[in-house]
Write a protein that holds these residues in place. Sequence first.
Motif, PDB file in Angstrom:
ATOM      1  N   HIS A  60       0.841  -1.209   0.000  1.00  0.00           N
ATOM      2  CA  HIS A  60       0.000   0.000   0.000  1.00  0.00           C
ATOM      3  C   HIS A  60       0.872   1.253   0.000  1.00  0.00           C
ATOM      4  O   HIS A  60       1.254   1.763   1.062  1.00  0.00           O
ATOM      5  N   HIS A  62       1.595   5.160  -2.298  1.00  0.00           N
ATOM      6  CA  HIS A  62       1.114   6.121  -3.300  1.00  0.00           C
ATOM      7  C   HIS A  62       2.335   6.775  -3.937  1.00  0.00           C
ATOM      8  O   HIS A  62       3.066   7.506  -3.271  1.00  0.00           O
ATOM      9  N   MET A  92      -1.001   2.376  -5.294  1.00  0.00           N
ATOM     10  CA  MET A  92      -2.434   2.660  -5.345  1.00  0.00           C
ATOM     11  C   MET A  92      -2.768   3.494  -6.590  1.00  0.00           C
ATOM     12  O   MET A  92      -1.949   4.304  -7.040  1.00  0.00           O
ATOM     13  N   ASP A 152      -8.765   3.009  -3.353  1.00  0.00           N
ATOM     14  CA  ASP A 152      -8.212   3.653  -2.157  1.00  0.00           C
ATOM     15  C   ASP A 152      -8.268   5.178  -2.253  1.00  0.00           C
ATOM     16  O   ASP A 152      -8.033   5.781  -3.288  1.00  0.00           O
ATOM     17  N   HIS A 232      -5.524  -0.246   5.774  1.00  0.00           N
ATOM     18  CA  HIS A 232      -5.175   0.615   6.927  1.00  0.00           C
ATOM     19  C   HIS A 232      -6.214   0.631   8.049  1.00  0.00           C
ATOM     20  O   HIS A 232      -6.811   1.653   8.360  1.00  0.00           O
ATOM     21  N   ASP A 306       1.112   2.830   3.702  1.00  0.00           N
ATOM     22  CA  ASP A 306       0.228   3.852   3.132  1.00  0.00           C
ATOM     23  C   ASP A 306       1.044   5.117   2.835  1.00  0.00           C
ATOM     24  O   ASP A 306       0.585   6.242   3.048  1.00  0.00           O
TER      25      ASP A 306
HETATM   26 ZN   LIG Z   1      -3.650   4.846   0.741  1.00  0.00          ZN
END
Ligand SMILES: [Zn+2]
Length: 429
Positions: A60, A62, A92, A152, A232, A306
């Motif tokens: 996960h 970005h 993502m 997401d 998450h 994340d």
């Molecule tokens: Zn995320």
Amino acid sequence: MLLIKGAHVVDPQIGLDGVMDVLIEGERIARVGERIKAPEGAEVIEADGKYLVPGLTDIHVHFRDPGFEYKETIETGSAAAAAGGFTDVATMPNTDPVVDTGEGIRYQIAKGDACGLVHVRPIGACTRGEKGEALAEIGDMVAEGACMFSDDGHGVQSAGMLRTVMDYVRQFDRAVACHCEVKSLTEHGMVNEGRVSTRLGIAGWPAAGEEIEIARDIELCRLTGCALHICHISTARGAELVRAAKAEGLPVTAEVCPHHLFLDEELLDETYNTNLKMNPPLRTPADTAALREGICDGTLDCVVTDHAPHALHEKECEFEIAPFGVVGLETSLPLMLTNLVSTGKMSWQRLVEVMCVNPRKVARLEAVKVEAGSPADLTLIDPAIELEVTPELFCGKQHNSAFMGAKLTGRATDTVVAGKHVLKDCKLA
Ligand SMILES: [Zn+2]
Ligand SMILES: NC(=O)N[C@@H](CC(=O)O)C(=O)O
Ligand SMILES: [Zn+2]
């Protein structure tokens, strides 16, 4: 050829837990054994006192490419990943345009390969433009190498729409990764709803806004049989719902981020630190304790970052208008080592499960094992190195970390990706 000598090798998949030498030839492991003689011309890493594990995998992140390259690119994100000890990252799709076609998947894979640092594994959107209205080109994306599907950034608000997505994705043996958020409950919320939001006068994002959607998605998993991965997770009740779903044998997995394991809402104060603003928000100390228990006891499957880079100018503003999200790739392993492994709460075996084995299973990636024939994607860890989280630690474009100033012990010193030595003695090659 690369020979890693004298590291303590940990691989729960094959019951390995002891000092070994590992010889790498090309992109694969050639031999694992005691006192392997270095072949002519081989690069040798003396790894006494270090741990060697299958490559850390973060499903996960970005990377903002295409569309928000001022925040991060596939290249700078890959650098952050390699520096943190990761060999694989799943990106993502909330870019611009959203990755919702086969072409979008192809673009990210090609760019990742061209950077040559880590394996970039794109996640495709569930719905076109992540708008929650029409199915994305899921079949095409699978054909191009999408490892999972997710909208997401948003929960898929319509249960009917998510049902269609899950019916479809199930046929391809992929998981749907759900960002669980009921928008009508969280719309203006920025921090956990409760005592702290009231004291600071910031709109609350109630735990129920997450838990209601986790419960709904588990029921859709039951209805469709599609593998469900909860993104998450941040509340105790959320972990409880996952525990119950697993006890029933449903194909449900869940991930948790270091900031939700080790930070809580009590840190928020009148300084209104925008690097403590993320989605979902920091919760209560009781929630973090339940999440730590869940990641140790097997309820929660994966640790992910994340990693959500935002530019300095976007975060240097009033709390209300700052974007949600924090970076995490460079600090994830050090935080796990410092807070859970070195304190004896989590074994090395379990660390490897939650940071490599389980994430790879969820994203349907080939298993990496420390044995002959396996892909040479490996992470070498020095558990004794002391580091301080300062802006200089970060190798990506941004340093919007929730852990700035923390003093940690242990980090990856070397990352080997497809046999290439991309992080060498804490430095990117
Ligand atoms: Zn995320
Ligand atoms: N987590 C965040 O706070 N932000 C993420 C989106 C997301 O994961 O929901 C982002 O893309 O910035
Ligand atoms: Zn999210």
